[in-house]
Write a protein that holds these residues in place. Structure first.
Motif, PDB file in Angstrom:
ATOM      1  N   HIS A 250       0.860  -1.190   0.000  1.00 15.20           N
ATOM      2  CA  HIS A 250       0.000   0.000   0.000  1.00 15.20           C
ATOM      3  C   HIS A 250       0.899   1.244   0.000  1.00 15.20           C
ATOM      4  N   PRO A 251       0.492   2.331  -0.690  1.00 13.90           N
ATOM      5  CA  PRO A 251       1.363   3.523  -0.719  1.00 13.90           C
ATOM      6  C   PRO A 251       1.449   4.294   0.592  1.00 13.90           C
ATOM      7  N   GLU A 252       0.827   3.802   1.664  1.00 16.39           N
ATOM      8  CA  GLU A 252       1.085   4.384   2.988  1.00 16.39           C
ATOM      9  C   GLU A 252       2.383   3.839   3.572  1.00 16.39           C
ATOM     10  N   CYS A 253       3.001   2.869   2.888  1.00 15.19           N
ATOM     11  CA  CYS A 253       4.318   2.374   3.338  1.00 15.19           C
ATOM     12  C   CYS A 253       5.383   3.431   3.030  1.00 15.19           C
ATOM     13  N   THR A 254       6.545   3.270   3.656  1.00 13.08           N
ATOM     14  CA  THR A 254       7.615   4.249   3.443  1.00 13.08           C
ATOM     15  C   THR A 254       8.166   4.145   2.015  1.00 13.08           C
ATOM     16  N   ALA A 260      11.214  -0.801  -3.118  1.00  5.00           N
ATOM     17  CA  ALA A 260      11.692  -2.191  -3.146  1.00  5.00           C
ATOM     18  C   ALA A 260      10.606  -3.155  -3.634  1.00  5.00           C
ATOM     19  N   ALA A 261       9.342  -2.709  -3.607  1.00  3.67           N
ATOM     20  CA  ALA A 261       8.232  -3.571  -4.045  1.00  3.67           C
ATOM     21  C   ALA A 261       8.150  -3.557  -5.570  1.00  3.67           C
ATOM     22  N   ASP A 262       7.401  -4.523  -6.116  1.00  2.00           N
ATOM     23  CA  ASP A 262       7.175  -4.520  -7.563  1.00  2.00           C
ATOM     24  C   ASP A 262       6.028  -3.590  -7.916  1.00  2.00           C
ATOM     25  N   LEU A 263       5.038  -3.542  -7.049  1.00  2.00           N
ATOM     26  CA  LEU A 263       3.839  -2.753  -7.333  1.00  2.00           C
ATOM     27  C   LEU A 263       3.382  -2.086  -6.047  1.00  2.00           C
ATOM     28  N   ASN A 264       2.658  -0.969  -6.195  1.00  2.00           N
ATOM     29  CA  ASN A 264       1.984  -0.412  -5.024  1.00  2.00           C
ATOM     30  C   ASN A 264       0.642   0.138  -5.460  1.00  2.00           C
ATOM     31  N   GLY A 265      -0.303   0.119  -4.531  1.00  2.51           N
ATOM     32  CA  GLY A 265      -1.618   0.634  -4.888  1.00  2.51           C
ATOM     33  C   GLY A 265      -2.580   0.534  -3.732  1.00  2.51           C
ATOM     34  N   SER A 266      -3.745   1.128  -3.927  1.00  2.00           N
ATOM     35  CA  SER A 266      -4.800   1.132  -2.901  1.00  2.00           C
ATOM     36  C   SER A 266      -5.253  -0.299  -2.634  1.00  2.00           C
ATOM     37  N   THR A 267      -6.076  -0.469  -1.626  1.00  2.00           N
ATOM     38  CA  THR A 267      -6.565  -1.815  -1.316  1.00  2.00           C
ATOM     39  C   THR A 267      -7.288  -2.406  -2.524  1.00  2.00           C
ATOM     40  N   GLU A 268      -8.055  -1.575  -3.216  1.00  4.58           N
ATOM     41  CA  GLU A 268      -8.786  -2.068  -4.393  1.00  4.58           C
ATOM     42  C   GLU A 268      -7.791  -2.483  -5.492  1.00  4.58           C
ATOM     43  N   ALA A 269      -6.713  -1.722  -5.651  1.00  6.27           N
ATOM     44  CA  ALA A 269      -5.699  -2.059  -6.664  1.00  6.27           C
ATOM     45  C   ALA A 269      -4.983  -3.357  -6.294  1.00  6.27           C
ATOM     46  N   ILE A 270      -4.763  -3.575  -5.001  1.00  2.92           N
ATOM     47  CA  ILE A 270      -4.127  -4.825  -4.559  1.00  2.92           C
ATOM     48  C   ILE A 270      -5.048  -5.999  -4.893  1.00  2.92           C
ATOM     49  N   VAL A 271      -6.333  -5.842  -4.590  1.00  5.63           N
ATOM     50  CA  VAL A 271      -7.303  -6.906  -4.914  1.00  5.63           C
ATOM     51  C   VAL A 271      -7.310  -7.153  -6.425  1.00  5.63           C
ATOM     52  N   ALA A 272      -7.330  -6.082  -7.216  1.00  4.11           N
ATOM     53  CA  ALA A 272      -7.411  -6.224  -8.678  1.00  4.11           C
ATOM     54  C   ALA A 272      -6.170  -6.928  -9.218  1.00  4.11           C
ATOM     55  N   ALA A 273      -4.979  -6.573  -8.724  1.00  2.76           N
ATOM     56  CA  ALA A 273      -3.740  -7.171  -9.246  1.00  2.76           C
ATOM     57  C   ALA A 273      -3.707  -8.665  -8.952  1.00  2.76           C
ATOM     58  N   ILE A 274      -4.096  -9.040  -7.743  1.00  3.23           N
ATOM     59  CA  ILE A 274      -4.029 -10.463  -7.378  1.00  3.23           C
ATOM     60  C   ILE A 274      -5.138 -11.236  -8.093  1.00  3.23           C
ATOM     61  N   VAL A 282       2.891 -16.102  -6.933  1.00  6.03           N
ATOM     62  CA  VAL A 282       3.222 -15.941  -5.508  1.00  6.03           C
ATOM     63  C   VAL A 282       3.237 -14.451  -5.179  1.00  6.03           C
ATOM     64  N   TRP A 283       2.525 -14.062  -4.105  1.00  7.11           N
ATOM     65  CA  TRP A 283       2.389 -12.647  -3.756  1.00  7.11           C
ATOM     66  C   TRP A 283       2.773 -12.400  -2.300  1.00  7.11           C
ATOM     67  N   GLY A 284       3.684 -11.479  -2.094  1.00  5.81           N
ATOM     68  CA  GLY A 284       3.967 -10.962  -0.760  1.00  5.81           C
ATOM     69  C   GLY A 284       3.280  -9.609  -0.664  1.00  5.81           C
ATOM     70  N   VAL A 285       2.395  -9.450   0.336  1.00  2.00           N
ATOM     71  CA  VAL A 285       1.527  -8.276   0.371  1.00  2.00           C
ATOM     72  C   VAL A 285       1.827  -7.419   1.600  1.00  2.00           C
ATOM     73  N   GLY A 286       1.939  -6.133   1.388  1.00  3.96           N
ATOM     74  CA  GLY A 286       2.198  -5.200   2.489  1.00  3.96           C
ATOM     75  C   GLY A 286       0.974  -4.361   2.764  1.00  3.96           C
ATOM     76  N   THR A 287       0.009  -4.993   3.424  1.00  2.00           N
ATOM     77  CA  THR A 287      -1.148  -4.219   3.900  1.00  2.00           C
ATOM     78  C   THR A 287      -1.820  -5.000   5.017  1.00  2.00           C
ATOM     79  N   GLU A 288      -2.950  -4.502   5.464  1.00  4.10           N
ATOM     80  CA  GLU A 288      -3.633  -5.007   6.658  1.00  4.10           C
ATOM     81  C   GLU A 288      -4.021  -6.478   6.498  1.00  4.10           C
ATOM     82  N   ILE A 289      -4.006  -7.204   7.618  1.00  2.93           N
ATOM     83  CA  ILE A 289      -4.044  -8.662   7.567  1.00  2.93           C
ATOM     84  C   ILE A 289      -5.393  -9.258   7.165  1.00  2.93           C
ATOM     85  N   ASN A 290      -6.501  -8.625   7.533  1.00  2.00           N
ATOM     86  CA  ASN A 290      -7.803  -9.209   7.148  1.00  2.00           C
ATOM     87  C   ASN A 290      -7.911  -9.332   5.635  1.00  2.00           C
ATOM     88  N   LEU A 291      -7.458  -8.302   4.934  1.00  2.45           N
ATOM     89  CA  LEU A 291      -7.528  -8.330   3.465  1.00  2.45           C
ATOM     90  C   LEU A 291      -6.602  -9.415   2.910  1.00  2.45           C
TER      91      LEU A 291
END
Ligand code: 13P
Ligand code: SF4
Length: 362
Positions: A250-254, A260-274, A282-291
């Protein structure tokens, strides 16, 4: 906001009893209510949501419908935005009033007004456009609307910043320094030379007039403590452990994490990419755990994991518990509105202007 304890009839409900109560009230209420669920809500809430999305998508849903009641399963600023964008005869309910956002709390309206006066006294504000992340109070949105600026979300920050820089030479952005810095760098700005940090605890935000004059982006010193947990080391470990892993954050990361990530985006963009990815990916995700957990369950043919091994939920999103949803819905079905979020009428028009400007730009 203070949430009084639940009445005893609700505080002891088992998960099954809460689900039965929600289902019964939901049926009785029919189309008079819409339930909106942010991606960070727990599964036991998401299962009841008519619309699931990021803050931008849910703002648009709220603005587009005419349901008499909107029950917002998210955090306080999201319910406020829904109230601002809906008509005065629609009611917005937040099931637990203490579901706030610690980042939004990092910019108070008094601090923002003081910052504006100090910038004015140190070179002027004639060429400064204020932009606020929607993770902010209605009072701050109104401030931005009054001063010709706009709101943004993580899915349209670049479009809004590009627009703002056609309206002025500099942008004062609050409250998230990271979203602003990441977006500015993606637009070609230099993270150091073109930005100044505004620390509300210091005189002139800790700046000189020269520094402010030379900065395209003046970044409020705010952050999200959930997204600050992600590190470059975690990304390196994920790459070492999983060949071919794609890292999305998520772009709230530093900035270093986003770079260092391949992609960044809003929660909706993360859902869309996956969702659009190939089985076996294989996806390593940097955002909140429920999602992240929900995505892993939805796509068992892919490997999806959270970059942070010590998983960190957003503790305020987590305050929306099924017992609270049962309580607000059963009251509503009996004609009582509890936990209404109503933005004061003197704040609403300017806050709406800032949100509508965002919707137009995006
Ligand atoms: P989204 O706009 O991506 O939904 O993010 C909201 C938020 O609060 C993330 O921490
Ligand atoms: Fe606020 Fe961070 Fe929670 Fe998003 S994840 S609601 S920014 S505290």
């Amino acid at each position: 906001m203070f949430q009084p304890p639940l009445p005893p009839d609700y505080s002891g409900l088992s998960p099954a009893e809460a689900a039965d109560a929600i289902a019964g009230a939901r049926k009785a209420l029919g189309d008079s209510v819409v339930i909106l669920g942010h991606h960070y809500q727990r599964d036991e809430i998401i299962r009841w949501a008519d619309h699931i999305g990021d803050s931008f998508k849910l703002s648009r849903v709220a603005a587009s419908g005419s349901w008499p009641t909107v029950v917002f399963c998210g955090v306080h600023f999201m319910a406020e935005s829904a109230d601002i964008l809906t008509s005065d005869d629609q009611t917005v309910i937040l099931p637990n009033l203490s579901a706030g956002c610690s980042m939004a709390d990092m910019a108070g309206i008094g601090q923002v007004e003081r910052a504006w006066s100090e910038i004015d006294a140190n070179g002027g504000t004639a060429d400064v456009v204020p932009v606020t992340y929607v993770n902010s109070t209605a009072a701050i949105k109104a401030f931005v609307g009054r001063h010709g600026g706009a709101c943004c979300t993580s899915s349209n920050a670049r479009q809004v910043l590009e627009w703002a820089l056609t309206q002025g030479r500099r942008v004062l952005f609050f409250p998230d320094q990271h979203l602003a810095r990441n977006t500015g760098v993606a637009m070609g700005l230099d993270a150091h030379q073109d930005t100044a940090m505004w620390d509300p605890a210091l005189a002139v935000g800790g700046n000189t007039a020269e520094r402010l004059a030379a900065s395209t982006l003046i970044l409020w010193k705010g952050h999200c403590s959930v997204h600050m947990r992600f590190t470059v080391e975690q990304i390196e470990q994920a790459r070492a452990a999983h060949s071919g892993v794609q890292v999305i954050v998520h772009p709230e990361c530093t900035l270093d994490v986003v770079q260092a990530a391949d992609l960044n985006g809003s929660t909706e963009a993360i859902v869309a990419a996956i969702t659009a990815s190939e089985p076996g990916s294989v996806w390593g995700v940097g955002t909140e755990i429920n999602l992240v957990h929900r995505l892993a369950e939805r796509f068992p043919d892919r490997t999806i994991f959270c970059l942070d091994p010590v998983v960190c939920p957003c503790s305020t999103m987590y305050r929306i518990h099924p017992r609270y949803l049962a309580w607000v819905l059963e009251n509503l079905a009996e004609g009582r509105v509890v936990n209404r979020v109503a933005v004061p009428p003197d704040v609403k028009p300017h806050a709406r202007a800032a949100l509508e400007r965002m919707l137009e730009i995006a």
